[in-house]
Design a protein around this motif. Sequence first.
Motif, short mmCIF file in Angstrom:
data_model
loop_
_atom_site.label_atom_id
_atom_site.label_comp_id
_atom_site.label_asym_id
_atom_site.label_seq_id
_atom_site.Cartn_x
_atom_site.Cartn_y
_atom_site.Cartn_z
N SER A 27 41.97 53.60 34.25
CA SER A 27 42.47 53.74 35.61
C SER A 27 41.25 54.52 36.55
N TRP A 47 41.51 52.51 42.13
CA TRP A 47 42.45 53.15 43.23
C TRP A 47 41.98 52.70 44.45
N PHE A 50 43.06 49.13 45.30
CA PHE A 50 44.39 49.36 45.45
C PHE A 50 44.79 49.88 46.94
N PHE A 57 50.83 45.49 48.92
CA PHE A 57 51.66 46.27 47.64
C PHE A 57 52.82 46.82 48.07
N ILE A 219 51.97 41.70 40.96
CA ILE A 219 50.84 42.11 40.00
C ILE A 219 50.57 41.21 38.81
N TYR A 222 47.13 39.68 38.35
CA TYR A 222 46.12 40.79 38.34
C TYR A 222 46.20 41.12 36.61
N ILE A 230 41.80 47.66 38.24
CA ILE A 230 42.92 47.26 39.02
C ILE A 230 44.19 47.32 38.22
N LEU A 234 47.54 49.33 38.87
CA LEU A 234 48.84 48.64 39.11
C LEU A 234 49.94 49.02 38.23
#
Lengths: 265, 285, 346
Positions: A27, A47, A50, A57, A219, A222, A230, A234
Amino acid sequence: MKFWSKAFLVLALALLALPFAGLLLWSLAGEWPWPQLVPATVSFRGWTAFAAMAEKFLEAIVTSGLLSSAVTLLCLLVSLPAARALAYYQFAGKRLIEIFFISPLLAPVMSIAMGVHMQFIRLGLADTLPGVMLIHLFSCLPYGILILRDALLAVGSQWEDQAKVLGASRWQAARYIVLPLLAPGLVAASVMVFIVSFSEYILTFIIGGGKIVTFSLLIFPYLQGGDRNISSVLSIIFLLVILLWILVLELLARRYTGQGRFFHL
Amino acid sequence: MRKSITICLLLLPATLIQLWIMFTGIFSSIEQSLGYIPTAGLTEISRDYYRELLADPTFWRSLLFSLYTALFSSGLSVGLGLGLAGLMAANFPARFSAQQWFKLPIIVPHLVAVFLIMVTLGNAGLVDRLLHFAWGPGVRLPNLTMDPWGLGIILTYIWKSAPYAAFILYTFLRNTDPRLIATARNLGASPWRAFWHVLVPLLKPALGGCFILIFAYNFTAFEVPFLIGPTYPKALPVLAYTYFLNPDSEARAYAMAINSLLLLFSLFPIWFFQRCWQNESKEGS
Amino acid sequence: MIKIALDRISKQYDRKTVLSRISLTVEAGELLSLLGPSGTGKTTLLKILAGLEDADAGDILFDGQSVRRLPPEKRKAVLVFQDYLLFPHLTVGENVGFGLKMAKQSASAVRTRVSEMLQLVQLSGSENKYPRELSGGQKQRVALARALAIEPRVLLLDEPFSNLDVLLRHSMQELVFAIQRKLKITTILVTHDWAEALMFSDRMAVLDNGVVQQVDIPERVYRNPASLKVAQLFGTSVNYIDGAVRNQTFLSWMGEYRAGDRADGPYQAVVRPEQVELRADAAGEWRVQKKIFAGQTTYYHIGKEERQLWAASPPNTRHELADQVSITVNLRPELLFPKATAGEDQ
């Protein structure tokens, strides 16, 4: 012997924890060429990606949160009476009823959902929130009933009797005695049911037809797609939402009963 | 009399919801699998869909693949879980604070678990890098995602279920009277023999129950094989789902035929679970 | 102070009769103990009185008024369970005040009453403790205070002292029964402990096979048991002598004894060990085979050829193993029971 068995336990715990380390690393990883052990650079790419889509989201998280909370509440309301019958009463055919309540855990719920889909179309429940709630409720009921049955058995019916002979009405006994004693079981059931509902993908997709967009639904591509930055972000957010729910429930239960910590999952 | 009414009222809501969904789900699956799908213009009842499905090697490969991944993952999970539980009980008879950590995979949904396995055991994943770091170049993990042996599926399920089984069995072990082991030791059994001859038989119903619950889930679940499984053979639920999404209305009948067979097959776990349970309550009384 | 009357109470579980037409009265302010082997429905009877179970048939009258249709919370017949059941999430004060709070009394009234009750059971000032901080005897007293706080019409005690060790049990018995006498609450005590029943109750009722075998003051139940079953309740090391009655005389291997007005037929005599007197006698035919020293009493197992008897002697008599003794058996006609019933029972 002692050493090796402890070493084995530590290894097992390490294997359990290792994926979470990977999640955190990815991440925050920027450049991470093979075969380096740690990322070469730190980056918030996952991040920021996101954040750029945060609105979409957050909406899904709110939808999911409300949906699963409602399912949890409904599930507890329906499970509690059934669990009570199973815990405190003896009756003919009890075994059969118990197996019946457990059967969704042993049968293909997805197949049932595909079958039910046609009926839901006729009733106008397909592609709607109530329809999705209903199918979630169905898959969550066994957890609610089993956990609450065990909790009621552990508490025992004698407390209610004691409260009644001291002059408590049925509601007073429930409010002042049974519910506080049952709180850990209620928390355990709520946590489990919420997790099952919040994590549900395929039932939501079949009955919701993609119209009801939960966080799991959003998600899924993804996680399938492969951008590890990503996906990691998530996944972390997914887990955080669940942990937050557990925390809130524990705090509520603690305020209500005024004591103890349960950390029930 | 009043008591029976109370019991009925208590059971009614849950029973109604579950019965309705199960009944319509099963009935509609069978109906559609026999080719009765009026909305798609199919109204002729026939057994052809079953006949063709059962003649299709893809179906059989999928069935075998699902059975194999489910059996291995649940068997290994319960075995590992029993080992872990036994070690925990032996080393920390009073209370093992780390047992809480074994609950952790429960809160991780299957979707996320798949991703966790990918970053850990997948190509250029953590373990891959650790191996390279420890033994140098040339040592690489075999490919575990989308592999034809379904290793990714099995490993994901084990990561999810083994700690769960360990947690359940450890709780069970801790609730059995510790004096049983003490008595066996006192009568001359080694720790290993005491565990194997005294505790494991007591755990049998729990072991069986654990195994069949994990097996039934792994056999019929969709997410994990869809995300980390190979494109051929597909797991049975994935195959059903692919047919289900196919706009061709006859494909839907195939999907429903698979579903009906899955539903029929689930009688086995139900029977098995019921048996384990019977033993448990027999020994309990 | 109320009088309880049970009128032909019957109860079955799974087609098994637990109570069969039980009729019983408990006088106002009386302490009645219910004695009997386990599984004879004593606890069920208490639950029926408290309203936690409904009888299949029969009626319960409090001062002549039927309470069978009254729900438990309106009966004011408080059951104190064997394991006290102090609500673990409430303090001692909240536990004792629970019933008053349910009756919607004011907080200050509850507080006064709670401290009064705690004083009564000698636990003043422990309002803010939690049950887990209390010892067994203290829990017991809190449970009693909680029951008494609502000024119950009837107090039902289900083996209240069975979880306490012997020393504590005696002091708790003294305390609890002194309070019962002082407040004159009509009380039913279920117990396994026959000595407790003998010492503390005004009257005893013996229950067996779902039927009341005998109701009387303790001394008469002990001395004139209505059946062999009742006689068997008291004590261990009892001798059973088979014989027959002819012309108002009991004939057995021990000799001839007066049998009062018993009809002719086969009989069994119950001879308690204290009814067998031992005398040291070098020419005695009996020999001491076993000696059990039990403090206040000493038990001797004596034998003559194939005959065996248990005797109990006060501590000042001293016989040793293999000593020769002669005996006097004080057989009492009240302890003769027709053999037919004895055969049925065994």
